[in-house]
Design a protein around this motif. Structure first.
Motif, short mmCIF file in Angstrom:
data_model
loop_
_atom_site.label_atom_id
_atom_site.label_comp_id
_atom_site.label_asym_id
_atom_site.label_seq_id
_atom_site.Cartn_x
_atom_site.Cartn_y
_atom_site.Cartn_z
N ASN A 133 -21.35 1.28 25.63
CA ASN A 133 -22.32 0.50 26.16
C ASN A 133 -23.63 -0.15 25.21
N SER A 134 -23.14 0.08 23.96
CA SER A 134 -23.99 -0.26 22.83
C SER A 134 -23.88 -1.54 22.20
N TYR A 135 -22.92 -2.31 22.57
CA TYR A 135 -22.81 -4.00 22.18
C TYR A 135 -23.04 -4.93 23.02
N PRO A 136 -23.57 -5.99 22.28
CA PRO A 136 -24.19 -7.36 22.73
C PRO A 136 -23.10 -7.70 23.98
N GLY A 137 -23.62 -8.00 25.19
CA GLY A 137 -22.77 -8.43 26.41
C GLY A 137 -22.17 -7.36 27.13
N ALA A 138 -22.28 -5.91 26.85
CA ALA A 138 -21.67 -5.31 27.65
C ALA A 138 -21.89 -5.00 29.19
N ASN A 139 -21.03 -4.93 30.10
CA ASN A 139 -21.38 -4.70 31.32
C ASN A 139 -20.76 -3.31 31.69
#
Length: 189
Positions: A31-37
């Motif tokens: 859940n650490s990356y841009p755009g994570a859902n």
């Protein structure tokens, strides 16, 4: 034990790794990356012999949902099973495609962008003292030798200023997934 490095380990949670030695690709949930859902399945390619040298992770769009995907297992070269919370009220269910479909796995990977080091004298955290204690103060928490997070601190009211007797707190726990009985808790303080 060895950390896989900052290209893999972000600021949040990484879990459920699967490494394919044939393709040198690491599949993992994060859940650490841009755009994570929630948590998404990401894929990174090993860039050399070292275990801390990886490409920039790419999101596997084909199996991403509004829920969280936590792990993945290849049943065969063309079929997978993964966990997802999309339709399960926060509990992970095992998912697969009802009929096998071609897997659309990212195939182009780029090296991660690493900022150039900025050399400056290390700063020490400072505590802010405010004359009016009802105002919020801040405190700094070191994340590394040169990075600090500043958090607000709520003012503390001395116990002798609390005049109202506090009521007990009660709550109920119901396990909707397993449809278990109700448990009532009461906390007196």
């Amino acid at each position: 034990m060895q950390n896989l490095g900052p290209a893999i380990n972000g600021f949040g949670q990484e879990m459920g790794p699967f490494y394919d030695p044939e393709s040198s690709q690491l599949y993992f949930s994060s859940n650490s990356y841009p755009g994570a859902n929630g948590k998404d399945i990401l894929i990174a390619k090993k860039l050399g012999e070292a275990w801390d040298s990886w490409s920039k992770p790419e999101k596997w769009e084909q199996i991403s949902s509004r829920g969280s995907e936590a792990s993945i297992t290849f049943i065969s070269k063309d079929e997978i099973v993964w966990t997802s919370t999309q339709n399960s009220d926060g509990f992970a269910d095992l998912m697969t495609f009802s009929t096998p479909v071609p897997l659309v796995i990212p195939s182009e990977f780029v090296a991660p962008v690493t900022p150039e080091a900025i050399i400056e004298a290390p700063r020490r955290p400072t505590r802010v003292s405010l004359p009016n204690q009802s105002e919020t103060q801040t405190r700094s928490i070191p994340l590394s030798d040169s990075t600090y997070v500043y958090l607000p601190m709520a003012p503390i009211t001395p116990l002798e200023e609390i005049v109202k007797a506090e009521e007990p707190i009660s709550w109920v726990i119901i396990d909707a997934k397993k449809q278990l009985g109700v448990t009532l808790y009461t906390y007196f303080y």
